[in-house]
Design a protein around this motif. Structure first.
Motif, PDB file in Angstrom:
ATOM      1  N   HIS A 103      55.703  40.966  71.088  1.00 60.88           N
ATOM      2  CA  HIS A 103      54.434  41.684  70.956  1.00 60.88           C
ATOM      3  C   HIS A 103      54.333  42.699  72.091  1.00 60.88           C
ATOM      4  CE1 HIS A 103      50.116  42.405  70.574  1.00 60.88           C
ATOM      5  NE2 HIS A 103      50.172  41.791  69.402  1.00 60.88           N
ATOM      6  N   PRO A 104      53.817  43.901  71.818  1.00 62.45           N
ATOM      7  CA  PRO A 104      53.783  44.941  72.861  1.00 62.45           C
ATOM      8  C   PRO A 104      52.761  44.677  73.959  1.00 62.45           C
ATOM      9  CG  PRO A 104      52.732  45.724  70.843  1.00 62.45           C
ATOM     10  CD  PRO A 104      53.382  44.413  70.511  1.00 62.45           C
ATOM     11  N   ALA A 105      51.742  43.852  73.688  1.00 64.35           N
ATOM     12  CA  ALA A 105      50.684  43.635  74.674  1.00 64.35           C
ATOM     13  C   ALA A 105      51.029  42.475  75.590  1.00 64.35           C
ATOM     14  CB  ALA A 105      49.358  43.369  73.965  1.00 64.35           C
ATOM     15  N   SER A 107      49.131  40.962  77.654  1.00 64.68           N
ATOM     16  CA  SER A 107      48.077  39.952  77.639  1.00 64.68           C
ATOM     17  C   SER A 107      48.264  38.976  76.490  1.00 64.68           C
ATOM     18  CB  SER A 107      46.706  40.629  77.527  1.00 64.68           C
ATOM     19  OG  SER A 107      46.639  41.431  76.356  1.00 64.68           O
ATOM     20  N   ARG A 108      48.724  39.490  75.357  1.00 69.61           N
ATOM     21  CA  ARG A 108      48.974  38.632  74.195  1.00 69.61           C
ATOM     22  C   ARG A 108      50.149  37.704  74.470  1.00 69.61           C
ATOM     23  NH1 ARG A 108      46.961  35.859  70.015  1.00 69.61           N
ATOM     24  NH2 ARG A 108      48.374  35.766  68.233  1.00 69.61           N
ATOM     25  N   ARG A 295      54.491  43.388  62.942  1.00 67.67           N
ATOM     26  CA  ARG A 295      55.161  43.885  64.149  1.00 67.67           C
ATOM     27  C   ARG A 295      56.641  44.120  63.898  1.00 67.67           C
ATOM     28  NH1 ARG A 295      54.184  38.782  64.205  1.00 67.67           N
ATOM     29  NH2 ARG A 295      55.740  37.224  64.749  1.00 67.67           N
TER      30      ARG A 295
END
Length: 366
Positions: A103-105, A107-108, A295
């Protein structure tokens, strides 16, 4: 980073065989390991520097900060190991939660690492200290690896091995219930061969009768010469819904053109199709419909030609991912034959083999 074995390095690969081979079927003998279902990773550690590289040599570290921390805590200060990153839900491996990490985030990724932390299962040693182990036989690499990880504990695990083919056969059947993929056989006298298919793998093979409910065009298809790329497959759930379970592909160029013509009489408008709402976000969230972006797909065109769900095909598959009426084929299925003798509504989840549950802890720590 300055190690005797440096990235990029492609891992040693395996070729498929039918059945667990006898231990004495090759010179030097074989040793067997469980085949883990996760992300293959070559892990490089030089003090505080850690590189976790995928099978294609892409760096995975940003997606697995928990694994990086475990490497710094438990692996030798200077080493290179071949391993598998896995996640566990309940008492079995879970590939869905593993794939969600890409995942690019940040925080995720951090949140997912807390909710479903990953584990590292190590099965080969490529370098230790100032020494490369690539040219040493597996028997020597394994002995050194056992010593190096003698005090390892979760989330780092040393994979178990056996030299008994009968034991490996038992693992093949039992461990699938814990989410494992099969069994791998390796030559005890063989060096490590990056990107070479020198190992043997035995994977589960099954067949199912499924409904063909649509198809996607091949990337080389043109309006003048349409070519089928993949068939979209479905199974009926207990509530009567046709669930999308995956695709089958790998047709010859001539067969791709023939299939478009063969299936043309079954074409319908989206409004008359069980998956007609595939572009609707709520429908995507509430049920398994093909065509939605993810994704993995990015902006790739996943539109498809809807077909009346009237034709049945037998496909080969290895195993399912997920549970109950939400399960789907883990990999692309293989076309076997048309089944004109089967009614589409008879293609339900009930035909699928029930895999006996097995406690994953017994595999990791047994």
């Amino acid at each position: 980073m300055d190690l005797p074995v440096m990235p990029p390095l492609r891992p040693m690969l395996a070729k498929s065989v039918k059945g667990v081979p006898a231990a004495d079927s090759v010179p030097g003998g074989l040793v067997y390991e469980p085949k883990w279902d996760g992300f293959r990773a070559i892990v490089f550690r030089d003090g505080e520097e850690v590189v976790i590289a995928s099978r294609s040599t892409k760096e995975l570290g940003r997606y697995f900060p928990d694994v990086e921390a475990a490497v710094r805590e438990q692996l030798p200060e200077r080493c290179v190991v071949d391993a598998e990153i896995v996640t566990v839900v309940g008492d079995r491996l879970d590939f869905d939660t593993l794939s969600q990490r890409i995942h690019p985030a940040a925080s995720r990724v951090t949140l997912l690492a807390e909710q479903t932390p990953a584990s590292l299962v190590v099965f080969d040693l490529l370098a230790l200290g100032e020494e490369s182990y690539l040219d040493r036989p597996l028997a020597e690499r394994r002995a050194a690896l056992e010593q190096a990880l003698a005090h390892a504990h979760a989330p780092v695990h040393l994979t178990r091995t056996t030299s008994d083919a009968a034991q490996a056969e038992q693992w093949f059947h039992q461990f699938e219930g814990a989410g494992l993929d099969g069994v791998v056989a390796k030559r005890l006298d063989a060096p490590y061969a990056p990107n070479g298919r020198t190992m043997l793998k035995v994977k589960h093979a099954r067949t199912a009768d499924v409904v063909v409910a649509g198809y996607r065009l091949h990337k080389t298809s043109t309006p003048e010469e349409p070519l089928l790329g993949s068939m979209l497959l479905g199974l009926y759930a207990d509530d009567g819904r046709l669930q999308h379970v995956g695709v089958c592909a790998s047709f010859s160029a001539s067969r791709r053109a023939e299939l478009v013509a063969e299936l043309e009489p079954l074409q319908v408008s989206s409004g008359d199709h069980p998956w007609g709402a595939w572009q609707d976000e709520q429908a995507q969230a509430e049920g398994r419909l093909p065509g939605g972006q993810s994704r993995w797909s990015g902006t790739k065109d996943l539109s498809f030609v809807p077909l009346r769900p009237e034709r049945v095909v037998e496909v080969g598959y290895e195993h399912m991912e997920g549970a109950g009426d939400g399960a789907r084929f883990r990999h692309t299925a293989q076309f076997k034959r048309w089944r004109p003798d089967r009614e589409p509504t008879s293609c339900t989840y009930a035909q699928l083999e029930e895999v006996v549950r097995y406690d994953l802890a017994e595999v990791l720590d047994g």
